[in-house]
Design a protein around this motif. Sequence first.
Motif, mmCIF file in Angstrom:
data_model
loop_
_atom_site.group_PDB
_atom_site.id
_atom_site.type_symbol
_atom_site.label_atom_id
_atom_site.label_comp_id
_atom_site.label_asym_id
_atom_site.label_seq_id
_atom_site.Cartn_x
_atom_site.Cartn_y
_atom_site.Cartn_z
ATOM 1 N N GLU A 173 -0.096 26.902 -10.728
ATOM 2 C CA GLU A 173 -0.211 27.628 -11.936
ATOM 3 C C GLU A 173 -1.767 27.444 -12.774
ATOM 4 O O GLU A 173 -2.285 28.412 -13.178
ATOM 5 N N VAL A 174 -1.957 26.091 -12.613
ATOM 6 C CA VAL A 174 -3.032 25.761 -13.439
ATOM 7 C C VAL A 174 -4.397 26.311 -12.660
ATOM 8 O O VAL A 174 -5.564 26.731 -13.238
ATOM 9 N N LYS A 175 -4.110 26.374 -11.163
ATOM 10 C CA LYS A 175 -5.505 26.687 -10.514
ATOM 11 C C LYS A 175 -5.782 28.242 -10.458
ATOM 12 O O LYS A 175 -7.080 28.709 -10.925
ATOM 13 N N GLU A 176 -4.856 29.050 -10.880
ATOM 14 C CA GLU A 176 -5.017 30.472 -10.948
ATOM 15 C C GLU A 176 -5.054 30.963 -12.489
ATOM 16 O O GLU A 176 -5.356 32.039 -12.804
ATOM 17 N N ASP A 177 -5.036 30.164 -13.517
ATOM 18 C CA ASP A 177 -4.996 30.606 -14.715
ATOM 19 C C ASP A 177 -6.290 30.535 -15.322
ATOM 20 O O ASP A 177 -7.156 29.565 -15.484
ATOM 21 N N ALA A 215 -3.105 5.395 -15.427
ATOM 22 C CA ALA A 215 -2.753 6.651 -14.714
ATOM 23 C C ALA A 215 -4.052 7.619 -15.217
ATOM 24 O O ALA A 215 -4.218 7.388 -16.274
ATOM 25 N N GLU A 216 -4.347 8.405 -14.539
ATOM 26 C CA GLU A 216 -5.251 9.374 -14.848
ATOM 27 C C GLU A 216 -5.067 10.718 -14.201
ATOM 28 O O GLU A 216 -4.421 10.950 -13.191
ATOM 29 N N MET A 217 -5.321 11.884 -14.824
ATOM 30 C CA MET A 217 -5.530 13.266 -14.519
ATOM 31 C C MET A 217 -6.610 13.815 -14.529
ATOM 32 O O MET A 217 -7.355 13.872 -15.533
ATOM 33 N N LYS A 218 -7.142 14.425 -13.488
ATOM 34 C CA LYS A 218 -8.640 14.747 -13.344
ATOM 35 C C LYS A 218 -8.313 16.181 -13.002
ATOM 36 O O LYS A 218 -7.720 16.700 -12.118
ATOM 37 N N PHE A 219 -9.247 17.201 -13.791
ATOM 38 C CA PHE A 219 -9.345 18.462 -13.329
ATOM 39 C C PHE A 219 -10.816 18.915 -12.792
ATOM 40 O O PHE A 219 -11.649 18.475 -13.813
ATOM 41 N N HIS A 220 -10.890 19.633 -12.081
ATOM 42 C CA HIS A 220 -12.220 19.904 -11.346
ATOM 43 C C HIS A 220 -12.365 21.469 -11.668
ATOM 44 O O HIS A 220 -11.548 22.460 -11.173
ATOM 45 N N VAL A 221 -13.186 21.737 -12.695
ATOM 46 C CA VAL A 221 -13.437 23.097 -13.225
ATOM 47 C C VAL A 221 -14.478 23.610 -12.336
ATOM 48 O O VAL A 221 -15.700 23.305 -12.483
ATOM 49 N N VAL A 222 -14.317 24.603 -11.468
ATOM 50 C CA VAL A 222 -15.278 25.302 -10.510
ATOM 51 C C VAL A 222 -15.603 26.557 -11.021
ATOM 52 O O VAL A 222 -14.885 27.511 -11.240
ATOM 53 N N ILE A 223 -17.149 26.692 -11.455
ATOM 54 C CA ILE A 223 -17.678 27.829 -12.204
ATOM 55 C C ILE A 223 -18.735 28.329 -11.222
ATOM 56 O O ILE A 223 -19.741 27.470 -10.632
ATOM 57 N N ARG A 224 -19.169 29.668 -11.409
ATOM 58 C CA ARG A 224 -20.324 30.214 -10.685
ATOM 59 C C ARG A 224 -21.120 31.000 -11.800
ATOM 60 O O ARG A 224 -20.463 31.606 -12.304
ATOM 61 N N ARG A 225 -22.447 30.870 -11.495
ATOM 62 C CA ARG A 225 -23.371 31.689 -12.394
ATOM 63 C C ARG A 225 -23.589 32.907 -11.849
ATOM 64 O O ARG A 225 -23.633 33.390 -10.643
ATOM 65 N N ARG A 226 -23.688 33.705 -13.049
ATOM 66 C CA ARG A 226 -23.831 35.100 -12.653
ATOM 67 C C ARG A 226 -25.454 35.380 -12.572
ATOM 68 O O ARG A 226 -26.191 35.366 -13.352
ATOM 69 N N GLU A 271 -18.967 32.269 -14.355
ATOM 70 C CA GLU A 271 -17.664 32.775 -14.193
ATOM 71 C C GLU A 271 -16.810 31.746 -13.518
ATOM 72 O O GLU A 271 -17.054 30.948 -12.604
ATOM 73 N N LEU A 272 -15.536 31.661 -13.817
ATOM 74 C CA LEU A 272 -14.525 30.895 -13.818
ATOM 75 C C LEU A 272 -14.022 31.215 -12.436
ATOM 76 O O LEU A 272 -13.371 32.103 -12.381
ATOM 77 N N LEU A 273 -13.807 30.343 -11.316
ATOM 78 C CA LEU A 273 -13.464 30.524 -9.983
ATOM 79 C C LEU A 273 -12.051 29.847 -9.920
ATOM 80 O O LEU A 273 -11.081 30.659 -9.813
ATOM 81 N N HIS A 274 -11.789 28.766 -10.383
ATOM 82 C CA HIS A 274 -10.595 28.067 -10.329
ATOM 83 C C HIS A 274 -10.683 26.627 -11.000
ATOM 84 O O HIS A 274 -11.655 26.144 -10.859
ATOM 85 N N VAL A 275 -9.488 26.050 -11.297
ATOM 86 C CA VAL A 275 -9.328 24.710 -11.568
ATOM 87 C C VAL A 275 -8.451 23.989 -10.906
ATOM 88 O O VAL A 275 -7.115 24.282 -10.774
ATOM 89 N N LEU A 276 -8.703 22.990 -10.304
ATOM 90 C CA LEU A 276 -8.262 21.881 -9.444
ATOM 91 C C LEU A 276 -7.520 20.875 -10.226
ATOM 92 O O LEU A 276 -8.470 20.123 -10.917
ATOM 93 N N SER A 277 -6.445 20.455 -10.184
ATOM 94 C CA SER A 277 -5.996 19.273 -10.686
ATOM 95 C C SER A 277 -5.594 18.172 -9.872
ATOM 96 O O SER A 277 -5.122 18.480 -8.491
ATOM 97 N N LYS A 278 -5.565 16.791 -10.090
ATOM 98 C CA LYS A 278 -5.437 15.697 -9.300
ATOM 99 C C LYS A 278 -5.032 14.720 -9.881
ATOM 100 O O LYS A 278 -5.557 14.246 -10.969
#
Length: 388
Positions: free
Chosen positions: A105-109, A140-151, A120-127
């Motif tokens: 759900e986080v990945k596709e939001d 404990a840690e929560m890491k989010f990988h925000v994958v974005i693409r330049r127009r 442009e946001l592609l997806h968000v990966l959580s780990k």
Amino acid sequence: MDEFLVWNPEEFDDVKQISIPTANVWVPDILINEFVDVGKSPDIPYVYVGNDGLVRNYKPIQVVTACSLNIYNFPFDVQNCSLTFQSWLHTTKDINITLIRTPDEVKEDKNVFMNQGEWELLHVLSKYKQFSVDSNEYYAEMKFHVVIRRRPLFYTVNLLLPSIFLMVMDIVGFYLPPDSGERVSFKITLLLGYSVFLIIVSDTLPATAIGTPLIGVYFVVCMALLVISLTETVLIVRLVHKQDLQSHVPQWVKHLVLEKATVLLCIRNKKFCPLLSQGSDLPLYKENNMNTAVRCNHHSCEGSRDTGRNLSLGMTVRDTSPPVMDSILHEITSIRQFMEKKDESREIAKEWLKVGYVLDVLLFRVYMVTVLAYTITLGTLWSVWQNA
């Protein structure tokens, strides 16, 4: 979840949720490791507390974070920026970090992302992971990988297309006659225009000390090709005007350029360049265009046409005084020497102009092969990056 903030709603008039000032509630010290500046956010002084101990802090945070950018493929780059949430003081015995929603759900939001900007946001990966500082305590840690693409449309229109147009005009400039000075001025104008273009786009390219984007290498190589093209033009123009030195083309040059190179380059009419037949820039002097030829001695001077040597002008100069005759003979001799020297100069010009045209075709084809190889190399690098 705070186990110390739990109550039975039936004992308190069925109250299941209350709001408490943030200063009166214990708040965990969860921070973002990539912070590079103080977080800016609106002041929300309250938190919501449920009867089951769930504390909701909806305070938004605007932060400036550090992100390791890969600018090699600018402006067609895809960036992966990380946001790491963890506690600096409390271990997993006190604080444990988990996701309220599932990772899918986080990945596709993408609802909260401003999609009208440059990225442009592609997806968000959580780990989620746990790490230990010593053998007994884990954090404990929560890491989010925000994958974005330049127009890339803006950069393509304003950076790539003008550069391609200038390079095409440079190639078209080779069709100007090499014996005219227009080609040199045209190439210098292109080089000057490209220099101004690079000054304008210098602020647009990302500047880092680690690496150079591929588009920066592309601009530098295009500038080098323009300089090489101008150098080639200067050499050819100097070659076709080498008749000023009054020296004939060496025999080995004639053999290599006018015989071997013309066959190798498939140039028709290798003995006489087609452009030379026009004679617009070099009005070639031909000996058979002379209407008369003059023959003189110390006693007489008679003229005859080249096509009719037996027709005599019938002019005798026996009664002319010797000083006048010597003066006429001197003038005629000077004219003859001048015409012979001019004819020799024309022949030298023809020889060097032939060599210049052949070498111009040769260097133009070498230049085209270089540009083609450079284009294929860029296409290969682009394909490798796309597949990666």
